[in-house]
Design an enzyme around this catalytic site. Structure first.
Site, PDB file in Angstrom:
ATOM      1  N   VAL A  22       0.796  -1.247  -0.005  1.00 24.65           N
ATOM      2  CA  VAL A  22      -0.105  -0.033  -0.002  1.00 24.65           C
ATOM      3  C   VAL A  22       0.747   1.161   0.020  1.00 24.65           C
ATOM      4  CG1 VAL A  22      -1.445   1.406   1.105  1.00 24.65           C
ATOM      5  CG2 VAL A  22      -1.820  -1.085   1.107  1.00 24.65           C
ATOM      6  N   CYS A  23       1.968   1.078   0.794  1.00 21.27           N
ATOM      7  CA  CYS A  23       2.725   2.419   0.915  1.00 21.27           C
ATOM      8  C   CYS A  23       3.341   2.917  -0.667  1.00 21.27           C
ATOM      9  CB  CYS A  23       4.080   2.204   1.680  1.00 21.27           C
ATOM     10  SG  CYS A  23       3.799   1.553   3.288  1.00 21.27           S
TER      11      CYS A  23
END
EC number: 1.11.1.26
Length: 187
Positions: free
Chosen positions: A46-47
């Site tokens: 997700v980062c």
């Protein structure tokens, strides 16, 4: 304890920005709006989508006078390696702060002590170093840079227009509210 309306604590960290290693302290934030964009770790899932989204909005953030500081408990060396190996991360022009000791992350009360990782959190800081907005999400929920821009514009508007507040979903140019006894019960 809420960190809203509190001053950021002193810090000194190494960062990777525009192909160089630099030192960043709280003094670098003085007189400018800042976003501290904490994320759990480099080389994850997700980062990079979030950091890429912020990179896509970075020019607009700069026009608003906002500096962005991405922060994780990785080192600045790891940030460079990620920047060199990921097309998404290579778009980033803002500082990527390394916080391997977790001191900066703890300053923002944002450390998952059992894992040694930062929570996924955003802090909007005004030019006086006062935290004006905080967003924290679970690890699997990504943030939206468009909404971050909206919140920054609202914070800047409220800062320059004492006595006015921005209602839900407020966007630049829309009506604000002036809280008063006459307004109670009429919204």
């Amino acid at each position: 304890m809420s960190l809203i309306n509190t001053k950021i604590k002193p810090f000194k960290n190494q960062a990777f920005k525009n192909g160089e290693f630099i030192e960043i302290t709280e003094k670098d934030t003085e007189g400018r709006w800042s976003v501290f964009f904490f994320y759990p770790a480099d080389f994850t899932f997700v980062c990079p989508t979030e950091l890429g989204d912020v990179a896509d909005h970075y020019e607009e953030l700069q026009k608003l006078g906002v500096d962005v500081y991405a922060v994780s408990t990785d080192t600045h060396f790891t940030h460079k390696a990620w920047h060199s190996s990921s097309e998404t991360i290579a778009k980033i022009k803002y500082a990527m702060i390394g916080d391997p000791t977790g001191a900066l992350t703890r300053n923002f009360d944002n450390m998952r002590e059992d894992e040694g990782l930062a929570d996924r959190a955003t802090f909007v800081v005004d030019p006086q170093g006062i935290i004006q907005a905080i967003e924290v999400t679970a690890e699997g929920i990504g943030r939206d840079a468009s909404d971050l821009l909206r919140k920054i514009k609202a914070a800047q508007y409220v800062a320059s227009h004492p006595g006015e507040v921005c209602p839900a979903k407020w966007k630049e140019g829309e009506a604000t509210l002036a809280p008063s006894l006459d307004l109670v019960g009429k919204i």
